[in-house]
Motif scaffolding. Structure first.
Motif, mmCIF file in Angstrom:
data_model
loop_
_atom_site.group_PDB
_atom_site.id
_atom_site.type_symbol
_atom_site.label_atom_id
_atom_site.label_comp_id
_atom_site.label_asym_id
_atom_site.label_seq_id
_atom_site.Cartn_x
_atom_site.Cartn_y
_atom_site.Cartn_z
ATOM 1 N N ILE A 102 0.619 -0.945 0.238
ATOM 2 C CA ILE A 102 -0.464 -0.002 -0.290
ATOM 3 C C ILE A 102 0.843 1.032 -0.174
ATOM 4 N N ARG A 103 1.831 1.104 0.929
ATOM 5 C CA ARG A 103 2.672 2.855 0.592
ATOM 6 C C ARG A 103 3.731 2.608 -0.413
ATOM 7 N N THR A 104 3.815 1.100 -1.208
ATOM 8 C CA THR A 104 4.715 1.359 -1.951
ATOM 9 C C THR A 104 3.758 2.151 -3.403
ATOM 10 N N VAL A 105 3.013 1.716 -3.628
ATOM 11 C CA VAL A 105 1.335 1.933 -4.506
ATOM 12 C C VAL A 105 1.342 3.830 -4.238
ATOM 13 N N TYR A 140 -2.009 7.233 4.405
ATOM 14 C CA TYR A 140 -0.951 7.756 3.119
ATOM 15 C C TYR A 140 -1.948 7.690 1.733
ATOM 16 N N LEU A 141 -2.282 6.338 1.292
ATOM 17 C CA LEU A 141 -3.209 6.768 -0.147
ATOM 18 C C LEU A 141 -3.854 7.178 -0.599
ATOM 19 N N THR A 163 12.953 10.678 1.265
ATOM 20 C CA THR A 163 13.061 10.390 -0.367
ATOM 21 C C THR A 163 11.611 9.403 -0.015
ATOM 22 N N SER A 164 11.271 8.383 1.108
ATOM 23 C CA SER A 164 10.472 7.772 0.820
ATOM 24 C C SER A 164 8.983 7.593 1.349
ATOM 25 N N GLY A 165 9.151 8.563 1.518
ATOM 26 C CA GLY A 165 7.801 8.840 3.049
ATOM 27 C C GLY A 165 6.906 9.736 2.244
ATOM 28 N N PRO A 166 5.924 10.022 3.327
ATOM 29 C CA PRO A 166 4.793 11.052 2.656
ATOM 30 C C PRO A 166 4.936 12.458 2.261
#
Length: 299
Positions: A7-10, A59-60, A175-178
Motif C-alpha cells: 500500500i505504501r509503495t503504491v 497515505y494512499l 525521499t521515501s515518505g509521504p
C-alpha cells in the motif's frame, strides 16, 4: 506486513506520477487501489500491525484526494481527505495527519477560503513536537500563503521567516515518505509564491527570485511544480517591469505545462493569457496568446 508495504509503495508511486503527469491521468487506477486498501481495514489484522495498516491507508487516501483536487473533483477530494484523516488519527500518526490537513488547507486556499486554510493549519500544528522539521516548515509555508491572501502582509513575512528557519533544521530529505516532495525547490516555490503576492516591493522581488530558483532546481519528475512556478514567474514579469522576459518564459513553458493533466495548471494558463492583454503593442504577447490558445485546445 507485505500488504501494508505494498500500500505504501503504491501510494508513493501514484504520488510521484501525480507530480509528473497531473491528477487527471490515473484517477481510476488510484481509486481502485484505494478501494482494495480500505477493504483490508475490515480484515483480521494482528494488533501489532493495526497502526501501520491505518497509516498506510491514510497515505494512499491522501494521495487519491490530492489527485481529485488537482482536477477540481472537490467532493471526491474532500471525502478521501476525511477518510485519510480518520485513518491517520486512528493510527496515531501525527506526521501523516499534518500532511493530510495541509492538503485540505491547500484545497481551501485554492477555493479562496483562506480562513479555513488557517484553521486546518492550526489543527495540523497540534503536537508539533511529533512532526519533522520538514513538516513544520511546510505548514508554516502554507500558513504564509493564507496570510498573504488575507493581505496580512507582515504576518505572512513572519511565517515565511519561520518556515525558512524550520527548513534549515532539516538534516536530510525523506525521499521515501509521504513528504518526499517537500525539498528545497518546493520550499522556495511555496514561500516565493507568498512573497510575490505582497504589496511590499522588496518582498515581491524576493518572491520572484525564490520562484526562479525553484523552477531551476525542481526535479525532472516534478513537472507540475515546475510548470506552476514558471507560469507564475511569467505572469509576474508581464504584469511588472519586464514583460519581454515574461513572454520568453511563458513561451518556453506553455507546451510542457499543457501536457500535465491538471485543472489547476489550466487555470494558470488562462491567467497568463489574460495578463498578456496588458501589453497590446508588444508582438510577443499576441504570439504567446496564440500558443496558449492552441495548448488549451489540444490539452
Amino acid at each position: 506486513m507485505t500488504e501494508i508495504q505494498e500500500i505504501r509503495t503504491v501510494a508513493q508511486t501514484f504520488s510521484q506520477w501525480d507530480e509528473q503527469y497531473g491528477g487527471g491521468l490515473l484517477r481510476p487506477a488510484v481509486t481502485a487501489q484505494l478501494r482494495h486498501a480500505v477493504a483490508l481495514l475490515d480484515a483480521r489484522c494482528p494488533d501489532k500491525l493495526h497502526d501501520e495498516l491505518y497509516s498506510a491507508v491514510a497515505y494512499l487516501s491522501g494521495v487519491a484526494g490530492f489527485m481529485a483536487f488537482d482536477i477540481y473533483d472537490h467532493e471526491t477530494a474532500s471525502r478521501q481527505y476525511r477518510l485519510a484523516l480518520m485513518c491517520a488519527e486512528e493510527a496515531g500518526d501525527f506526521q501523516q495527519r499534518a500532511i493530510i490537513l495541509a492538503s485540505m488547507a491547500r484545497q481551501a486556499l485554492w477555493r479562496n477560503d483562506p480562513d479555513t486554510t488557517l484553521t486546518r493549519i492550526e489543527m495540523a500544528q497540534v503536537r508539533s513536537d511529533r512532526l519533522t522539521p520538514a513538516a513544520r516548515a511546510m505548514l508554516s509555508a502554507v500558513r504564509s500563503r493564507a496570510l498573504a491572501q488575507l493581505s496580512r502582509d507582515q504576518e505572512a513575512i513572519a511565517a515565511v521567516g519561520l518556515a525558512d528557519d524550520l527548513f534549515a533544521d532539516i538534516t536530510a530529505i525523506d525521499t521515501s515518505g509521504p513528504l518526499h516532495w517537500y525539498d528545497a525547490a518546493e520550499h522556495a516555490g511555496e514561500t516565493g509564491h507568498t512573497l510575490a503576492e505582497l504589496s511590499h516591493a522588496p518582498s515581491r522581488e524576493e518572491g520572484i527570485r525564490r520562484l526562479t530558483t525553484a523552477a531551476a532546481t525542481h526535479r525532472d519528475t516534478s513537472a507540475r511544480a515546475r510548470a506552476f512556478t514558471l507560469l507564475l514567474v511569467a505572469r509576474l514579469h508581464i504584469a511588472g517591469a519586464d514583460p519581454h522576459e515574461g513572454a520568453a518564459i511563458g513561451a518556453e513553458i506553455v507546451d510542457r505545462a499543457a501536457s500535465v493533466r491538471s485543472h489547476r495548471i489550466r487555470d494558470y494558463l488562462i491567467d497568463l493569457r489574460k495578463t498578456t492583454r496588458q501589453h497590446p503593442k508588444i508582438s510577443e504577447m499576441a504570439d504567446l496568446r496564440d500558443r496558449i490558445n492552441v495548448a488549451l485546445t489540444s490539452a
